[in-house]
Design an enzyme around this catalytic site. Structure first.
Site, PDB file in Angstrom:
ATOM      1  N   ILE A 186      47.080  12.571  41.023  1.00 46.14           N
ATOM      2  CA  ILE A 186      46.881  13.545  39.950  1.00 46.14           C
ATOM      3  C   ILE A 186      46.703  14.952  40.507  1.00 46.14           C
ATOM      4  O   ILE A 186      46.177  15.132  41.606  1.00 46.14           O
ATOM      5  CB  ILE A 186      45.674  13.148  39.060  1.00 46.14           C
ATOM      6  CG1 ILE A 186      45.566  14.069  37.830  1.00 46.14           C
ATOM      7  CG2 ILE A 186      44.391  13.089  39.856  1.00 46.14           C
ATOM      8  CD1 ILE A 186      44.620  13.567  36.749  1.00 46.14           C
ATOM      9  N   CYS A 187      47.186  15.910  39.745  1.00 44.03           N
ATOM     10  CA  CYS A 187      46.987  17.337  39.980  1.00 44.03           C
ATOM     11  C   CYS A 187      47.674  17.803  41.272  1.00 44.03           C
ATOM     12  O   CYS A 187      48.880  17.762  41.378  1.00 44.03           O
ATOM     13  CB  CYS A 187      45.489  17.649  39.955  1.00 44.03           C
ATOM     14  SG  CYS A 187      45.074  19.351  39.552  1.00 44.03           S
ATOM     15  N   HIS A 188      46.904  18.239  42.275  1.00 43.16           N
ATOM     16  CA  HIS A 188      47.468  18.707  43.542  1.00 43.16           C
ATOM     17  C   HIS A 188      47.733  17.576  44.540  1.00 43.16           C
ATOM     18  O   HIS A 188      48.317  17.801  45.596  1.00 43.16           O
ATOM     19  CB  HIS A 188      46.531  19.730  44.192  1.00 43.16           C
ATOM     20  CG  HIS A 188      46.488  21.052  43.497  1.00 43.16           C
ATOM     21  ND1 HIS A 188      45.720  21.271  42.383  1.00 43.16           N
ATOM     22  CD2 HIS A 188      47.138  22.214  43.754  1.00 43.16           C
ATOM     23  CE1 HIS A 188      45.882  22.521  41.984  1.00 43.16           C
ATOM     24  NE2 HIS A 188      46.732  23.112  42.786  1.00 43.16           N
TER      25      HIS A 188
ATOM     26  N   TRP B 199      50.195  19.325  39.196  1.00 41.44           N
ATOM     27  CA  TRP B 199      49.824  20.681  38.838  1.00 41.44           C
ATOM     28  C   TRP B 199      51.104  21.522  38.983  1.00 41.44           C
ATOM     29  O   TRP B 199      51.864  21.328  39.937  1.00 41.44           O
ATOM     30  CB  TRP B 199      48.721  21.177  39.775  1.00 41.44           C
ATOM     31  CG  TRP B 199      48.198  22.514  39.393  1.00 41.44           C
ATOM     32  CD1 TRP B 199      48.453  23.700  40.025  1.00 41.44           C
ATOM     33  CD2 TRP B 199      47.334  22.827  38.302  1.00 41.44           C
ATOM     34  NE1 TRP B 199      47.809  24.714  39.380  1.00 41.44           N
ATOM     35  CE2 TRP B 199      47.102  24.211  38.307  1.00 41.44           C
ATOM     36  CE3 TRP B 199      46.736  22.059  37.296  1.00 41.44           C
ATOM     37  CZ2 TRP B 199      46.302  24.858  37.367  1.00 41.44           C
ATOM     38  CZ3 TRP B 199      45.936  22.698  36.361  1.00 41.44           C
ATOM     39  CH2 TRP B 199      45.721  24.082  36.415  1.00 41.44           C
TER      40      TRP B 199
ATOM     41  N   SER C  68      49.977  12.527  37.179  1.00 42.63           N
ATOM     42  CA  SER C  68      49.542  13.369  36.067  1.00 42.63           C
ATOM     43  C   SER C  68      49.305  14.779  36.566  1.00 42.63           C
ATOM     44  O   SER C  68      49.196  15.015  37.773  1.00 42.63           O
ATOM     45  CB  SER C  68      48.270  12.817  35.415  1.00 42.63           C
ATOM     46  OG  SER C  68      48.563  11.739  34.560  1.00 42.63           O
TER      47      SER C  68
END
Length: 181
Positions: free
Chosen positions: A105-107, A126, A158
């Protein structure tokens, strides 16, 4: 299933560690905190220090064979530290080589880019990682959660903390499918 949560000694976004961790427990899995060093990891709420969490195993001691899946929480600094650690990158690559599910998720996909496992895959992150993912041969999409089965394993990704509910529901369902097959 035992699930590895791989994080650096500092820089993990706390909610991206704690929410998936609890989701794994709620789904009947056993999460274990793996890091590049012993002791505790320092989590963050964005740029502010948050709680610390005890490391269960270092990445140099960990074996992919002991885990059914891998979760990579984000935070800006966390994956940047991990991608500079050869043992961490090899550990991540090992899940793809073994055909085991991975959720990021994200970075966190920065570590996937470093492990050279996004080529030919479709994922999200991200938004600032879009170019890195494309340069590494992946296809970036702007979706709350993306499941990609077009490779040796299932990859769940995500974009951000706001996506955590969908991320947790999706990765636990996909990891359950993998444990059945």
């Amino acid at each position: 299933m035992q699930i590895a949560f791989l994080v650096a000694p500092e820089g993990v976004e706390q909610v991206e560690l704690t929410d998936p961790w609890q989701a794994a427990i709620d789904a009947g899995h056993t999460p274990r905190l793996v890091s590049t060093d012993t002791g505790k990891v320092q989590a963050f709420n964005h740029l502010d220090k948050a709680d610390t969490f005890p490391v269960d195993e270092t990445v140099s001691e960990a074996s992919v064979a002991d885990y059914g899946g891998l979760v990579l929480p984000g935070g800006v600094a966390n994956p940047d530290f991990l991608r500079m650690d050869e043992a961490a990158v090899a550990f991540v690559r090992g899940f793809f080589d073994a055909g085991k599910p991975v959720a990021a998720i994200c970075h966190a996909p920065w570590t996937l880019v470093e492990a050279d496992v996004v080529r030919g895959r479709t994922l999200t992150s991200w938004p600032s990682l879009r170019t890195d993912i494309g340069n590494a041969g992946g296809e970036w999409v702007d979706e709350q959660v993306k499941v990609c089965t077009g490779g040796p394993n299932t990859l769940v990704t995500s974009r951000k903390p706001d996506d955590l509910k969908a991320f947790c529901e999706t990765f636990t369902a996909e990891f359950a499918k993998a444990s059945e097959g």
